[in-house]
Design an enzyme around this catalytic site. Structure first.
Site, PDB file in Angstrom:
ATOM      1  N   GLY A  46       9.402   8.900  -2.618  1.00  0.00           N
ATOM      2  CA  GLY A  46       9.793   8.744  -4.012  1.00  0.00           C
ATOM      3  C   GLY A  46       8.588   8.855  -4.913  1.00  0.00           C
ATOM      4  O   GLY A  46       7.436   8.840  -4.453  1.00  0.00           O
ATOM      5  N   GLN A  51       3.534   7.504 -12.394  1.00  0.00           N
ATOM      6  CA  GLN A  51       2.592   8.023 -11.396  1.00  0.00           C
ATOM      7  C   GLN A  51       2.104   9.434 -11.733  1.00  0.00           C
ATOM      8  O   GLN A  51       1.131   9.902 -11.160  1.00  0.00           O
ATOM      9  CB  GLN A  51       3.236   8.035 -10.004  1.00  0.00           C
ATOM     10  N   CYS A  88       2.620   3.866  -0.924  1.00  0.00           N
ATOM     11  CA  CYS A  88       2.774   4.401  -2.281  1.00  0.00           C
ATOM     12  C   CYS A  88       1.782   5.539  -2.473  1.00  0.00           C
ATOM     13  O   CYS A  88       0.617   5.417  -2.088  1.00  0.00           O
ATOM     14  CB  CYS A  88       2.515   3.286  -3.289  1.00  0.00           C
ATOM     15  N   LEU A  89       2.240   6.621  -3.075  1.00  0.00           N
ATOM     16  CA  LEU A  89       1.361   7.773  -3.297  1.00  0.00           C
ATOM     17  C   LEU A  89       0.209   7.425  -4.249  1.00  0.00           C
ATOM     18  O   LEU A  89      -0.800   8.117  -4.260  1.00  0.00           O
ATOM     19  CB  LEU A  89       2.165   8.957  -3.844  1.00  0.00           C
ATOM     20  N   HIS A 130      11.370   0.183  -4.944  1.00  0.00           N
ATOM     21  CA  HIS A 130       9.948   0.505  -5.132  1.00  0.00           C
ATOM     22  C   HIS A 130       9.748   1.353  -6.393  1.00  0.00           C
ATOM     23  O   HIS A 130       8.871   1.067  -7.224  1.00  0.00           O
ATOM     24  CB  HIS A 130       9.447   1.225  -3.878  1.00  0.00           C
ATOM     25  N   GLU A 131      10.582   2.391  -6.527  1.00  0.00           N
ATOM     26  CA  GLU A 131      10.416   3.301  -7.675  1.00  0.00           C
ATOM     27  C   GLU A 131      10.821   2.638  -8.984  1.00  0.00           C
ATOM     28  O   GLU A 131      10.161   2.822 -10.008  1.00  0.00           O
ATOM     29  CB  GLU A 131      11.203   4.593  -7.461  1.00  0.00           C
ATOM     30  N   HIS A 134       8.107   0.535 -10.364  1.00  0.00           N
ATOM     31  CA  HIS A 134       7.057   1.291 -11.080  1.00  0.00           C
ATOM     32  C   HIS A 134       7.374   1.406 -12.568  1.00  0.00           C
ATOM     33  O   HIS A 134       6.465   1.439 -13.400  1.00  0.00           O
ATOM     34  CB  HIS A 134       6.955   2.720 -10.514  1.00  0.00           C
TER      35      HIS A 134
HETATM   36 CO    CO Z   1       4.867   3.890  -5.403  1.00  0.00          CO
END
Ligand code: CO
Length: 153
Positions: A46, A51, A88-89, A130-131, A134
């Site tokens: 995701g 991000q 997480c990216l 998670h997303e 953010h």
């Molecule tokens: Co993340």
């Protein structure tokens, strides 16, 4: 379509609250298209708009249950509990254990502004949580109970 640069911690943009989307136009579609290219290229589960340095309530989820585009998502109900590994990216080479609900109902708009309802569970529910976090400036590291290093980004 294009791959965008992924913001990494400790960039303060990752801690900011995102604005709701009220215009469902070509600019939003380009953002969503670019986020798809970016999450696929990074092999992520995701990606949220902050991000890629855009403070809008937009995120995407890519799991074995499908590819989801969420605009202005809201968790309307949740049940159960699961503990599992999360990465997480924006947090390279790290994983952490996070407790999340097992099942969720999420209401969101699609890229055309149409209301959609998603009932998800397991890893996909984890990815949605998670997303959506953010979008409120919350990175999973603030919820993780233990961390592990990884060779992967
Ligand atoms: Co993340």
């Amino acid at each position: 379509m294009a791959i965008r640069i992924i913001v990494k911690v400790p960039d303060p943009i990752l801690t900011k609250k995102c604005r709701p989307v009220d215009t469902f136009d070509a600019r939003l579609w380009t953002l969503l298209d670019d986020m798809k290219d970016t999450v696929k290229a990074a092999n992520g589960a995701g990606l949220a708009a902050p991000q890629v340095a855009v403070l809008k309530r937009v995120c995407v989820v890519d799991t074995e249950d499908g590819y989801f585009e969420l605009v202005n998502p809201v968790i309307t109900s949740s049940s159960g509990e699961q503990s599992g590994m999360e990465g997480c990216l924006s947090v390279p080479k790290k994983y952490g254990t996070v407790v999340r609900p097992e099942k969720l109902t999420v209401e969101a708009q699609d890229r055309f502004g149409e209301k959609q309802v998603y009932n998800v569970k397991g890893f996909t529910a984890r990815a949605f949580c998670h997303e959506i976090d953010h979008l409120d400036g919350v990175v999973y590291t603030s919820k993780a109970q233990e961390f592990f290093d990884s060779d992967e980004d």
